[in-house]
Design an enzyme around this catalytic site. Structure first.
Site, PDB file in Angstrom:
ATOM      1  N   LYS A 120       3.488  28.508  79.724  1.00 34.02           N
ATOM      2  CA  LYS A 120       2.069  28.291  79.431  1.00 34.02           C
ATOM      3  C   LYS A 120       1.742  26.827  79.706  1.00 34.02           C
ATOM      4  O   LYS A 120       2.315  25.931  79.092  1.00 34.02           O
ATOM      5  CB  LYS A 120       1.753  28.641  77.986  1.00 34.02           C
ATOM      6  CG  LYS A 120       0.277  28.539  77.638  1.00 34.02           C
ATOM      7  CD  LYS A 120      -0.547  29.606  78.376  1.00 34.02           C
ATOM      8  CE  LYS A 120      -0.617  30.893  77.596  1.00 34.02           C
ATOM      9  NZ  LYS A 120      -1.474  31.918  78.232  1.00 34.02           N
ATOM     10  N   HIS A 139      -7.329  -1.431  97.178  1.00 33.65           N
ATOM     11  CA  HIS A 139      -7.703  -2.518  98.077  1.00 33.65           C
ATOM     12  C   HIS A 139      -9.049  -3.137  97.690  1.00 33.65           C
ATOM     13  O   HIS A 139     -10.016  -2.434  97.386  1.00 33.65           O
ATOM     14  CB  HIS A 139      -7.793  -2.000  99.514  1.00 33.65           C
ATOM     15  CG  HIS A 139      -6.510  -1.418 100.022  1.00 33.65           C
ATOM     16  ND1 HIS A 139      -5.357  -2.150 100.152  1.00 33.65           N
ATOM     17  CD2 HIS A 139      -6.206  -0.158 100.434  1.00 33.65           C
ATOM     18  CE1 HIS A 139      -4.397  -1.376 100.628  1.00 33.65           C
ATOM     19  NE2 HIS A 139      -4.885  -0.164 100.798  1.00 33.65           N
ATOM     20  N   GLN A 159       5.422  -3.947  96.711  1.00 37.83           N
ATOM     21  CA  GLN A 159       6.801  -3.479  96.536  1.00 37.83           C
ATOM     22  C   GLN A 159       7.602  -4.445  95.661  1.00 37.83           C
ATOM     23  O   GLN A 159       8.376  -4.021  94.792  1.00 37.83           O
ATOM     24  CB  GLN A 159       7.491  -3.318  97.896  1.00 37.83           C
ATOM     25  CG  GLN A 159       7.009  -2.126  98.706  1.00 37.83           C
ATOM     26  CD  GLN A 159       5.854  -2.456  99.624  1.00 37.83           C
ATOM     27  OE1 GLN A 159       5.081  -3.386  99.367  1.00 37.83           O
ATOM     28  NE2 GLN A 159       5.716  -1.706 100.713  1.00 37.83           N
ATOM     29  N   ARG A 182      -5.079 -12.918  97.554  1.00 39.24           N
ATOM     30  CA  ARG A 182      -5.804 -11.653  97.540  1.00 39.24           C
ATOM     31  C   ARG A 182      -5.818 -11.098  96.113  1.00 39.24           C
ATOM     32  O   ARG A 182      -5.018 -11.487  95.257  1.00 39.24           O
ATOM     33  CB  ARG A 182      -5.164 -10.624  98.475  1.00 39.24           C
ATOM     34  CG  ARG A 182      -3.774 -10.170  98.032  1.00 39.24           C
ATOM     35  CD  ARG A 182      -3.262  -8.999  98.854  1.00 39.24           C
ATOM     36  NE  ARG A 182      -1.946  -8.569  98.402  1.00 39.24           N
ATOM     37  CZ  ARG A 182      -1.339  -7.452  98.803  1.00 39.24           C
ATOM     38  NH1 ARG A 182      -1.920  -6.661  99.685  1.00 39.24           N
ATOM     39  NH2 ARG A 182      -0.141  -7.130  98.348  1.00 39.24           N
TER      40      ARG A 182
END
Length: 294
Positions: A12, A249, A221, A178
């Site tokens: 279930k 991004h 990474q 960034r």
């Protein structure tokens, strides 16, 4: 050609159970999504339609509700183990149980001019705590994987990305500054039961956040590895961490058509497509084969 029945299971899925514990005027809420899968002597039901070995999925659902009442709901790992052991111990045809739980957190609504209200709550954020238990019954093989999903985090600086392969289709510019943003899905496997599942979860979660915030990232990474490494280094009960981290991004908007510069202050948050970074970080024992992660 011989045709045979392969591995199978049934259960279930997504039983939504809310347990309210009434401590006088103060209430405590546990809000869970519970999925159960069972396997065992199921050849006859598949090959001949003989249901004698089948514990109905309706009974599985009812067990979740009954156990929430009889035993209460503390840490989700304990509740999952309780259910899994019950199904395998109580039914001779059931040899293995898989129980997966998602927990949704509620916070008390604060009174504008006083302490938090004792029985009013607001759902907190999008982050969800998770666990996955496999059990062959009391005294048998067991595994517990704890985790979380949709933990949305962002560093507005301290992230670079350069030195990558450039071919005829590469348009992405290199950058030494960034935004790094992601929605973390993390799962960690225990080598044994910790003294306190809640404390263990908070410690692992805190280390994931510390590593994300404290790593000057040259790639997502690298950040992923550091997050897994930090959990293993500080949580001896954990032997392996698996992470999935979409790269949310953020692209600097070209404002020059409007006579404006943009010194990395205005960004377009792209919805899709997105990079998806996945990885496993383990101690020297390495990943363990079997159904722990499934």
């Amino acid at each position: 050609m011989a045709i045979v029945l392969g591995p199978n299971r049934y259960g279930k899925a997504e039983t939504r159970v809310v347990r309210v514990t009434r401590d006088g005027p103060t209430h405590h809420v546990k809000d869970l999504n519970v999925s159960v899968s069972l396997s065992g002597d199921m050849d006859r039901v598949h090959l001949a339609g003989d249901n004698a070995a089948v514990l109905t999925t309706d009974a599985q659902k009812n067990t979740v509700f009954a156990f929430a009442r009889k035993h209460g709901v503390g840490e989700i790992e304990d509740f999952a183990l309780l259910l899994a052991r019950h199904f395998t111990d109580s039914q001779p045809t059931i040899h293995h149980a898989r129980v997966e739980i998602e927990e949704y957190t509620w916070n008390r609504i604060a009174h504008q001019d006083g302490p938090p209200r004792p029985h009013s709550f607001v759902r907190s954020g999008a982050e969800t705590r998770t666990c996955l238990v496999h059990s062959d019954g009391t005294g048998g093989a067991e595994s517990v994987v704890s985790g979380l999903k949709d933990l949305v985090v962002m560093n507005s600086t301290g992230s670079e990305f350069h030195g990558f392969i450039k071919d005829e289709y590469t348009t992405l510019p290199e950058t030494d500054d960034r935004i790094l943003a992601t929605a973390v899905t993390a799962r960690w496997r225990h080598r044994g039961d910790p003294d306190d599942w809640g404390r263990s979860y908070c410690e692992a979660r805190g280390r994931l956040l510390d590593a994300f915030a404290g790593t000057h990232s040259l790639s997502l990474q690298q950040t992923l590895y550091e997050m897994g490494r930090r959990v293993l280094a500080g949580c001896p009960e954990v032997c392996e961490v698996r992470l999935a981290m979409p790269n949310k991004h953020h692209f600097a908007v070209n404002l020059s058509p409007f006579g404006l510069d943009n010194p990395n202050e205005v960004f377009h948050a792209a919805d899709r497509p997105y990079g998806l970074i996945e990885g496993t970080v383990a101690d020297d024992a390495g990943p363990t084969p079997g159904p722990a992660w499934e």
